[in-house]
Design a protein around this motif. Structure first.
Motif, PDB file in Angstrom:
ATOM      1  N   PHE A 249       0.875  -0.697  -0.325  1.00  0.00           N
ATOM      2  CA  PHE A 249      -0.041  -0.339  -0.182  1.00  0.00           C
ATOM      3  C   PHE A 249       0.396   1.288   0.232  1.00  0.00           C
ATOM      4  O   PHE A 249       0.785   1.842  -0.549  1.00  0.00           O
ATOM      5  N   ILE A 250       2.083   1.041   0.391  1.00  0.00           N
ATOM      6  CA  ILE A 250       3.385   2.050   0.621  1.00  0.00           C
ATOM      7  C   ILE A 250       3.469   2.805  -0.388  1.00  0.00           C
ATOM      8  O   ILE A 250       3.776   3.436  -1.179  1.00  0.00           O
ATOM      9  N   VAL A 251       4.044   1.662  -0.589  1.00  0.00           N
ATOM     10  CA  VAL A 251       4.358   1.613  -2.519  1.00  0.00           C
ATOM     11  C   VAL A 251       3.770   2.037  -3.566  1.00  0.00           C
ATOM     12  O   VAL A 251       3.937   3.204  -4.153  1.00  0.00           O
ATOM     13  N   MET A 252       2.453   1.989  -3.372  1.00  0.00           N
ATOM     14  CA  MET A 252       1.498   2.186  -4.406  1.00  0.00           C
ATOM     15  C   MET A 252       1.512   3.625  -4.345  1.00  0.00           C
ATOM     16  O   MET A 252       0.854   4.129  -4.903  1.00  0.00           O
ATOM     17  N   PHE A 253       1.445   4.117  -3.132  1.00  0.00           N
ATOM     18  CA  PHE A 253       0.208   5.330  -3.017  1.00  0.00           C
ATOM     19  C   PHE A 253       1.181   6.434  -3.452  1.00  0.00           C
ATOM     20  O   PHE A 253       0.040   7.230  -3.906  1.00  0.00           O
ATOM     21  N   PHE A 254       2.293   6.114  -3.429  1.00  0.00           N
ATOM     22  CA  PHE A 254       3.104   7.583  -4.175  1.00  0.00           C
ATOM     23  C   PHE A 254       3.032   6.906  -5.549  1.00  0.00           C
ATOM     24  O   PHE A 254       2.978   8.141  -6.606  1.00  0.00           O
ATOM     25  N   LYS A 255       2.479   6.541  -6.175  1.00  0.00           N
ATOM     26  CA  LYS A 255       2.540   5.700  -7.277  1.00  0.00           C
ATOM     27  C   LYS A 255       0.977   6.329  -8.034  1.00  0.00           C
ATOM     28  O   LYS A 255       0.965   6.348  -9.535  1.00  0.00           O
ATOM     29  N   VAL A 256       0.221   6.219  -7.347  1.00  0.00           N
ATOM     30  CA  VAL A 256      -1.158   6.072  -7.920  1.00  0.00           C
ATOM     31  C   VAL A 256      -1.559   8.011  -7.379  1.00  0.00           C
ATOM     32  O   VAL A 256      -2.028   8.841  -8.546  1.00  0.00           O
ATOM     33  N   PHE A 257      -1.979   8.118  -6.662  1.00  0.00           N
ATOM     34  CA  PHE A 257      -1.961   9.317  -5.776  1.00  0.00           C
ATOM     35  C   PHE A 257      -1.063  10.311  -6.661  1.00  0.00           C
ATOM     36  O   PHE A 257      -0.184  10.790  -5.942  1.00  0.00           O
ATOM     37  N   HIS A 258      -1.649  10.858  -7.727  1.00  0.00           N
ATOM     38  CA  HIS A 258      -0.148  11.468  -8.651  1.00  0.00           C
ATOM     39  C   HIS A 258      -1.372  12.130  -9.412  1.00  0.00           C
ATOM     40  O   HIS A 258      -2.371  11.719 -10.100  1.00  0.00           O
ATOM     41  N   LYS A 259      -0.538  13.757  -9.221  1.00  0.00           N
ATOM     42  CA  LYS A 259      -1.308  14.849 -10.197  1.00  0.00           C
ATOM     43  C   LYS A 259      -1.895  14.519 -11.919  1.00  0.00           C
ATOM     44  O   LYS A 259      -2.710  15.125 -12.984  1.00  0.00           O
ATOM     45  N   SER A 260      -1.075  13.635 -12.191  1.00  0.00           N
ATOM     46  CA  SER A 260      -1.117  13.218 -14.048  1.00  0.00           C
ATOM     47  C   SER A 260      -1.700  12.398 -14.753  1.00  0.00           C
ATOM     48  O   SER A 260      -2.034  11.863 -15.718  1.00  0.00           O
ATOM     49  N   ILE A 261      -2.068  11.771 -13.335  1.00  0.00           N
ATOM     50  CA  ILE A 261      -3.424  10.605 -13.642  1.00  0.00           C
ATOM     51  C   ILE A 261      -4.811  11.265 -13.202  1.00  0.00           C
ATOM     52  O   ILE A 261      -5.491  11.947 -12.557  1.00  0.00           O
ATOM     53  N   PRO A 262      -6.096  10.794 -15.171  1.00  0.00           N
ATOM     54  CA  PRO A 262      -6.575  12.355 -14.786  1.00  0.00           C
ATOM     55  C   PRO A 262      -8.002  11.513 -13.654  1.00  0.00           C
ATOM     56  O   PRO A 262      -7.902  10.032 -13.765  1.00  0.00           O
ATOM     57  N   PHE A 263      -8.674  12.001 -13.293  1.00  0.00           N
ATOM     58  CA  PHE A 263      -9.834  11.326 -12.475  1.00  0.00           C
ATOM     59  C   PHE A 263     -11.090  10.545 -13.424  1.00  0.00           C
ATOM     60  O   PHE A 263     -11.478  10.473 -14.681  1.00  0.00           O
ATOM     61  N   GLY A 264     -11.766   9.092 -13.047  1.00  0.00           N
ATOM     62  CA  GLY A 264     -12.533   8.733 -14.466  1.00  0.00           C
ATOM     63  C   GLY A 264     -13.110   7.691 -12.845  1.00  0.00           C
ATOM     64  O   GLY A 264     -13.212   7.626 -12.015  1.00  0.00           O
ATOM     65  N   ALA A 265     -14.526   7.075 -13.558  1.00  0.00           N
ATOM     66  CA  ALA A 265     -14.739   5.708 -13.093  1.00  0.00           C
ATOM     67  C   ALA A 265     -14.094   4.935 -12.002  1.00  0.00           C
ATOM     68  O   ALA A 265     -14.342   4.399 -10.877  1.00  0.00           O
ATOM     69  N   SER A 266     -12.389   4.623 -13.182  1.00  0.00           N
ATOM     70  CA  SER A 266     -11.616   3.851 -12.746  1.00  0.00           C
ATOM     71  C   SER A 266     -10.833   4.464 -11.138  1.00  0.00           C
ATOM     72  O   SER A 266     -10.458   3.254 -10.721  1.00  0.00           O
ATOM     73  N   TRP A 267     -11.184   5.518 -10.736  1.00  0.00           N
ATOM     74  CA  TRP A 267     -10.512   5.681  -9.707  1.00  0.00           C
ATOM     75  C   TRP A 267     -11.140   5.017  -8.146  1.00  0.00           C
ATOM     76  O   TRP A 267     -10.084   4.911  -7.312  1.00  0.00           O
ATOM     77  N   TRP A 268     -12.450   4.302  -8.547  1.00  0.00           N
ATOM     78  CA  TRP A 268     -13.003   3.610  -7.230  1.00  0.00           C
ATOM     79  C   TRP A 268     -12.194   2.280  -7.236  1.00  0.00           C
ATOM     80  O   TRP A 268     -13.174   1.957  -6.775  1.00  0.00           O
ATOM     81  N   SER A 269     -11.243   1.894  -8.483  1.00  0.00           N
ATOM     82  CA  SER A 269     -10.784   0.654  -7.912  1.00  0.00           C
ATOM     83  C   SER A 269      -9.725   0.763  -6.792  1.00  0.00           C
ATOM     84  O   SER A 269      -9.311  -0.506  -6.191  1.00  0.00           O
ATOM     85  N   VAL A 270     -10.052   1.868  -6.123  1.00  0.00           N
ATOM     86  CA  VAL A 270      -8.382   1.905  -4.664  1.00  0.00           C
ATOM     87  C   VAL A 270      -9.714   1.753  -3.421  1.00  0.00           C
ATOM     88  O   VAL A 270      -9.084   1.983  -2.532  1.00  0.00           O
ATOM     89  N   SER A 271     -10.747   2.062  -4.203  1.00  0.00           N
ATOM     90  CA  SER A 271     -11.923   2.364  -2.565  1.00  0.00           C
ATOM     91  C   SER A 271     -11.433   0.658  -1.504  1.00  0.00           C
ATOM     92  O   SER A 271     -11.538   1.554  -0.435  1.00  0.00           O
ATOM     93  N   PHE A 272     -12.235  -0.596  -2.300  1.00  0.00           N
ATOM     94  CA  PHE A 272     -11.996  -1.610  -1.623  1.00  0.00           C
ATOM     95  C   PHE A 272     -10.895  -2.164  -1.022  1.00  0.00           C
ATOM     96  O   PHE A 272     -11.032  -2.237   0.165  1.00  0.00           O
TER      97      PHE A 272
END
Length: 327
Positions: A249-272
């Motif tokens: 989670f710590i490793v992926m956090f800094f790769k996922v929460f990045h301004k360059s990634i546009p928002f869309g429905a796929s962002w719900w992948s992080v929720s569960f």
């Protein structure tokens, strides 16, 4: 006039034919948030009001999405068929069955029998979907680039059967839970290796799939919850699952929460995955009784609540501005 108004409204919001099945991940996340706050009440003595509100929201959202997606199926069956057969988006059909399993725990708080009925339905559908997807994979000739984190959803999701089924009173529950752990655990081991190899040796994931990296943490935290529910104790193996999931989670956090990634429905992948980690950390902190782990669990719960609130508001925003259901 009413017909023209309805057509104009549809044009402004988009068409239901573009409703992505991946939106059911929002039900998973909000159900997980409800369960996390309920677990927090055991550790911190907090009120269950937030858990109740999130639970009701998850149920309403599931009903609304189910009606909407059934409408898409009735009106645009070829679109649904193409989505199911797609090597990447087809995996998100697993979010529907997993959502049912999680809702069984949410509903079970208020109606034991209703929760059990939903769990049985979710269990049958999850095992059926797992069978279908394994059979599809064994046909061969699959592109290695399609080994992406969402591939874990339909088969590794069987572990959620034991997560929700730990308190089921049926005489056959233990064997079903063991079956689910066997399928999900072994498939997770195989697919985690394949996906890790693809991430290391091939091109980076497309921007739209980057949030799904968090799914890589799910087998470990969901595995922790399923295993401890089955064993009714936390042993060193369970601790290893928890800590490796936390590390990922710590490793992926800094790769996922990045301004360059546009928002869309796929962002719900992080929720569960985040919800599973939060629930696991709360449960583990209660077992270890360490101030450090209690602090970590509180931070993860707060982070989960903030992230899901932002996702919910932004999803409503792109729905009403027509971007969510735009082809």
């Amino acid at each position: 006039m009413q017909t023209m108004a309805a057509v104009q409204k549809e044009r402004s919001l988009g068409s239901i034919q573009f409703l992505p099945v991946s939106l059911f991940a929002s039900v998973m996340g909000i159900s997980g948030l409800s369960l996390a706050w309920r677990e927090a009440s055991k550790l911190f003595g907090t009120s269950t009001v937030i858990a109740d509100i999130c639970g009701i929201l998850a149920i309403v959202l599931f009903v609304a999405l189910t009606i909407a997606y059934l409408s898409k199926w009735a009106l645009y069956p070829e679109k649904v068929k193409a989505e199911f057969k797609h090597p990447v988006s087809g995996n998100f059909f697993g979010t529907i069955t997993i959502a049912l399993l999680l809702l069984s725990s949410v509903i079970g708080v208020y109606s034991r029998h209703s929760g059990q009925a939903v769990w049985i339905i979710g269990t049958v559908l999850t095992l059926t979907l797992s069978f279908v997807f394994v059979g599809r994979l064994l046909k061969g000739n699959h592109d290695p680039s399609h080994a992406v984190p969402p591939s874990l959803i339909p088969m590794v999701g069987t572990i959620d059967i034991s997560v929700a089924g730990g308190s089921m009173p049926f005489p056959w529950t233990q064997e079903i839970n063991l079956l689910s752990l066997a399928i999900g655990g072994i498939v997770a081991l195989v697919f985690f290796t394949l996906i890790l190899s693809r991430l290391i040796h091939h091109d980076p994931l497309p921007a739209g799939l980057m949030p799904s990296l968090f799914i890589m943490t799910a087998p470990f935290e969901v595995g922790f919850l399923g295993y401890t529910n089955f064993e009714q104790r936390i042993d060193p193996f369970a601790s290893i699952l928890f800590y490796f999931g936390l590390f990922l989670f710590i490793v992926m956090f800094f790769k996922v929460f990045h301004k360059s990634i546009p928002f869309g429905a796929s962002w719900w992948s992080v929720s569960f995955p985040m919800a599973a980690l939060s629930i696991a950390s709360l449960k583990y902190a209660r077992f270890v009784d360490s101030w450090l782990l209690i602090g970590i669990s509180a931070i993860l719960l707060a982070l989960l609540s903030i992230v899901l609130a932002v996702l919910f508001v932004r999803s409503l925003n792109i729905l009403f501005n027509g971007k969510l259901l735009k082809g």
